[in-house]
Design an enzyme around this catalytic site. Sequence first.
Site, PDB file in Angstrom:
ATOM      1  CG  HIS A   1       7.410   4.854  -4.144  1.00  0.00           C
ATOM      2  ND1 HIS A   1       7.298   3.973  -5.167  1.00  0.00           N
ATOM      3  CD2 HIS A   1       7.672   4.115  -3.031  1.00  0.00           C
ATOM      4  CE1 HIS A   1       7.487   2.741  -4.714  1.00  0.00           C
ATOM      5  NE2 HIS A   1       7.710   2.804  -3.419  1.00  0.00           N
TER       6      HIS A   1
ATOM      7  CB  CYS B   1      -0.938  -0.002   1.196  1.00  0.00           C
ATOM      8  SG  CYS B   1      -0.064   0.124   2.767  1.00  0.00           S
TER       9      CYS B   1
ATOM     10  CB  ALA C   1       4.038  -0.434   2.237  1.00  0.00           C
TER      11      ALA C   1
ATOM     12  NE  ARG D   1      11.793  -1.122   1.841  1.00  0.00           N
ATOM     13  CZ  ARG D   1      12.024  -1.478   0.579  1.00  0.00           C
ATOM     14  NH1 ARG D   1      11.359  -2.454   0.035  1.00  0.00           N
ATOM     15  NH2 ARG D   1      12.923  -0.853  -0.149  1.00  0.00           N
TER      16      ARG D   1
END
Lengths: 458, 542
Positions: free
Chosen positions: B195, B62, B65, B96
């Site tokens: 992003h 999503c 994230a 991550r």
Amino acid sequence: MLLRHTPTEIKERTALNINPAKTCQPVGAMYAGLGIQGCLPHSHGSQGCCAYHRSALTRHYKEPVSAATSSFTEGASVFGGQANLVQAIENIFTVYEPDVIAVHTTCLSETIGDDLNQIVDKAQKEGKIPAGKNVVFASTPSYVGSHVTGFSNMVKGTVTGLAESTGKKNHKVNIIPGWVEPSDMEEIKRLTAMVGVPFIMLPDTSGVLNGPMTGKYEMFPKAGTPVADIKSTGDSMGTLALGEWCSADAARALDSKFKVPCRVLDMPIGLKATDRFVDTLRIVGGTSVPESVMFERGQLLDMMADYHQYFFDKKVALVGDPDQLIALTEFLLTLDMKPMHIVTGTPGKKFEDRIKELCAEKGYEPNVRAKGDMFLLHQWIKNEPVDLLMGNTYCKYIARDEDLPFVRFGFPILDRPGHQYFPSVGYKGGMRLAEKIVGQLLDRKDRDAPEETFELVL
Amino acid sequence: MAVEKKKKVMNADAVKEELLKKYPPKVARKRAKQIHITGEEGNSEIMANVRTIPGIITMRGCTYAGCKGVILGPTRDIVNITHGPIGCGFYSWLTRRNQTKAPSATSDNFMPYAFSTDMQDEDIIFGGEKKLEQACLEAYEIFKPGAMAIFATCPVGLIGDDVHAVARKMKEKLGINVFAFSCEGYKGVSQSAGHHIANNQIFTHVVGEKDVEIPGEYKINVLGEYNIGGDAFEIERILEKCGITMVSTFSGNSTYDQFATAHTADLNTVMCHRSINYVAEMMETKYGIPWIKINFIGAEATAKSLRKIAQYFGDKKLIDRVEEVIAEEMPAVTAVQDEVFPHTKGKTAMLFVGGSRAHHYQELFNEMGMKTLSAGYEFGHRDDYEGRHVIPDIKVDADSRNIEELEIEQDPTRFKPRKTEAELAKLAEEGFGFKEYEGMMPEMDSQSIVIDDLNQYEADKLVELMKPDIFCAGIKEKFSIQKMGVPMKQLHSYDYGGPYAGFKGAINFYQDIKRMVTSKVWSGMKAPWEENPELSATYVWE
């Protein structure tokens, strides 16, 4: 130091959670759904939830974890997720062909007020659920309780959605094992069979999340609790719920809906809790405990005696989930160890009371916190150091900084294998835990011993 | 006697048909546009960056994230507070593998911490702003960070908590930079939206905050590099060796000050085009820093990228130094390449990951003589597949429109063209391309199968039909693929190995892939009694 900013001085926080000792409801619901045979869990929310939960479970079990999502976008969040879920149900039954879909909500679908009852009913009426297939569901808002609550809610949703009463008893005992490892579920089944009590266990992830490598991927392995068995739980003689937080709600639902009486026990971790489980099984099943069970019990006791000197008076810090921690604390006390700091992220004042009660028998009061976090646990350790730390993989940062022996226990374990294959419940599981504890303590002793007192035999 | 099974090679069209066969008609129609066979006359378009169909088991995550997890996650000295129920903060806590190296034992490093407001039902009902404020105060009291960031999760947007107002208030009260991200998980269709949101806010609130001149002759920013498995450390090593100064990375092994001074660099180099091109574009408009696409995945690609950087600066000293470094580094690379080549040559791979990695890693496979049969992105856009020239043709749908496009203007005092018109003309003459990215598809062989937003059904089917020697994706895909006896390489987390970037990274990758495609583990699938199932009437001792 990795946790270099954690101060010894403890300031009371009212708003900020640092290094959580819990996660959210839906991941527990997903895990519970995987314990139903032929079931695809479904996350009714934005797709990130499903991705995160699948990743978390996969990293822990090192097994495929399939689950679908309603893939909410902004539009669905404004207009409601009904269309997404109905479409998802149709696509899932067409493409993946499960027998059951276990739908759980998320904070997103809960906040906008989606009503699963109504949506699933609509899907049913529109013929999106093929004959003989089922959709079960549970409301699992992430802002209430924890992953443990989500597990409990999904198990409850499964029995309320599927269980039936035919009026004819099946002469079985329902066992709700709680959120334990697939290996633990296997062990509970083995122990119950040894005591000779016919049972239905729900959920059952053994064989689902510790499956073999065969050259063939089966999204729905022939494992998990069959739907027919779940239906039959309404005809059982009684239910044993292992763990108040994980399992009691489903057991009570069966009691109130089908008059299937229930007993809520502690998870069978360690000598005494396993004793109570076996004793209850024997009584409700009208059987006697066989020699083979006595043999395993005796082996555990033997090991406890053999290594007692190393357990004695060792201080332990613990973090994890309430049901596990209660039984584990009791076990450590039985080993004459001293659980000093005990934290769960899951809320429940009862937890604190129960832990204090257990320790009071030994004449001391531990630091215990429900709705706590690992930052607090670390600060407690800094204030009063311990000999051993037990908890999930995130504890390794504390263990490294404080140079503590560390036994991995609970969820998630992201960096070591074994938990999915070898149990920590029952007498055998007690031996495994004792082995791990003594192993860590003695590795430390060997590491730190001056050359002149380095011992061959321990 | 063992019978050598012949691998049946299915042609691309047949595979595509097979993938679509089971879908309901509506799903099949949409997926057909997201499955593209390269090299077909008159058809170069793939459908991408569109909604995932509900119920289809997607690899995607999503917006939160993408924003908190990907872009801001690797920054060590910002206290990142997740405003929401506990899950989002928990799942993005250290998972991550962004490595970071604080300069000293006392420097700020908040990465091992997860901060969350852990919203409860009363916060959902009565609003969570007060709790968020209190959380910021508590975080400041304990950690005294230089900057704080706030990340909104799904319910925050729905109940109308104004995270930006809280950030402004806290900024004023605490005297440090506090900024917020409206990165609710339901925005956009994938991580990609996150992003973009992260790019916008970092650009607005941090880039240009510190006008400090960073010493160095050749100053660049490395954008879209997240230091998974230590990639950034290797890139830093190489750049330093070449005498190139890295002002900032977005955002592997990064700090707040790097972002704040990024506008002083003279070139932006873009690794992951998808996740970070917005910042590159905005920095060019506002500060006059040109950007180029580079790639440090693959030894040849690394060499090419270094040469491109040197060519940009056009200084003989740098051009020579870069050649020296390449000459020094390559022998070790080719030695390992020669060693693994006989084992890897002719083997096949599939890559389904990210918004760049599925493209970049093809370089490494090429260097090992391996062919990529099929590839695709989780959250790429058409330009990542087809090249940036298609950007004007991309239809902006409702989901993309929801993500803010910032209107950027030249900075009145700090805009400075890095090159004169004449210099630019000269570079153009040499064939030097700014802002160029050709995308994944033009570099793939004809009849390769490119699949956007691959789902679990298609992944399993592809493996079943085409039996690649290795499959690359993420943790969710790993074990279903391996159950089928095909080794699976995680290209998000590198299976906890790496680095894979740069020269040393290429060596690591060659060795890891050779290990995987030659492993004996997979041959143990059949037990002896399955290999030779002849029945025996009695105990046979002889």
